[in-house]
Write a protein that holds these residues in place. Structure first.
Motif, short mmCIF file in Angstrom:
data_model
loop_
_atom_site.label_atom_id
_atom_site.label_comp_id
_atom_site.label_asym_id
_atom_site.label_seq_id
_atom_site.Cartn_x
_atom_site.Cartn_y
_atom_site.Cartn_z
N UNK A 1 24.59 28.71 36.59
CA UNK A 1 23.23 29.02 36.67
C UNK A 1 23.21 29.90 37.68
N UNK A 2 22.77 31.19 37.43
CA UNK A 2 22.67 32.11 38.73
C UNK A 2 21.23 32.16 39.00
N UNK B 1 23.64 28.53 31.40
CA UNK B 1 24.47 28.81 30.27
C UNK B 1 25.74 28.30 30.26
N UNK B 2 26.18 28.04 28.92
CA UNK B 2 27.56 27.60 28.67
C UNK B 2 28.64 28.55 28.78
N UNK B 3 29.45 28.22 29.62
CA UNK B 3 30.74 29.02 30.04
C UNK B 3 31.86 29.01 29.26
N UNK B 4 32.38 27.61 29.06
CA UNK B 4 33.67 27.41 28.32
C UNK B 4 33.45 25.83 27.95
N UNK B 5 34.14 25.58 26.94
CA UNK B 5 34.37 24.22 26.30
C UNK B 5 35.63 23.87 26.20
N UNK B 6 36.12 22.78 26.28
CA UNK B 6 37.35 21.97 25.64
C UNK B 6 36.86 20.91 25.03
N UNK C 1 28.34 35.38 40.08
CA UNK C 1 28.04 34.71 40.91
C UNK C 1 26.80 33.66 40.34
N UNK C 2 27.12 32.34 40.84
CA UNK C 2 26.56 31.24 40.25
C UNK C 2 26.71 30.05 40.79
N UNK D 1 29.19 23.46 42.25
CA UNK D 1 29.96 24.15 43.17
C UNK D 1 29.61 25.63 42.98
N UNK D 2 29.24 26.27 44.35
CA UNK D 2 28.65 27.54 44.41
C UNK D 2 29.95 28.51 44.39
N UNK D 3 29.71 29.65 43.47
CA UNK D 3 30.62 30.57 43.53
C UNK D 3 30.01 31.88 43.94
N UNK D 4 30.29 32.64 44.89
CA UNK D 4 29.74 33.97 45.24
C UNK D 4 30.58 35.07 45.07
N UNK D 5 30.57 36.03 44.38
CA UNK D 5 31.58 37.09 44.40
C UNK D 5 30.70 38.36 44.67
N UNK D 6 31.47 38.97 45.85
CA UNK D 6 30.84 40.00 46.44
C UNK D 6 31.50 41.48 46.09
N UNK D 7 30.80 42.51 46.12
CA UNK D 7 31.06 43.84 45.54
C UNK D 7 32.00 44.67 46.43
#
Length: 117
Positions: free
Chosen positions: A41-42, A48-53, A92-93, A111-117
């Motif tokens: 969630x951004x 939103x669903x990213x991946x499923x196993x 980033x979300x 857990x927070x993921x931040x992607x910088x440009x």
């Protein structure tokens, strides 16, 4: 009690990689008995669903992530992983681990993921 704890998030530059982990505890059966999901969630966006196993080992991904993200699990360690490559700023979300048993849903705190440009 059942607990899902995510880890591995952080700050990364565009094009970099991260591996997220979801440590599961409190189940009386192995994690291979259930389907496991990664959601994200951004800011200002819906979750939103990213991946499923699945319990059978098959995997599903959001179309936009195909080829960049890989979901896997280590049954002995009761851990589900999300390998993220070629990260983009739009990735980033807060990333959440999820599973469902009958009508009961279980979520980690994220857990927070931040992607910088």
């Amino acid at each position: 009690q059942v607990q899902l704890v995510e880890s591995g998030g952080g700050l990364v530059q565009a094009g970099g990689s991260l591996r997220l982990s979801c440590a599961a505890s409190g189940f009386i059966f192995g994690i291979n008995a259930m389907d496991w999901d990664w959601y994200r969630q951004g800011e200002g966006n819906e979750r939103e669903l990213v991946a499923r196993i699945t319990s059978g080992g098959s995997t599903n991904y959001a179309d936009s992530l195909m080829g960049r993200f890989t979901i896997s699990r280590n049954n002995a360690q009761n851990t589900v992983y999300l390998q993220m490559n070629s990260l983009k700023p739009e990735d980033t979300a807060v990333y959440y681990c999820h599973t469902q048993i009958h009508i009961m849903n279980y979520w980690g705190k994220g857990t927070l993921v931040t992607v910088s440009s």
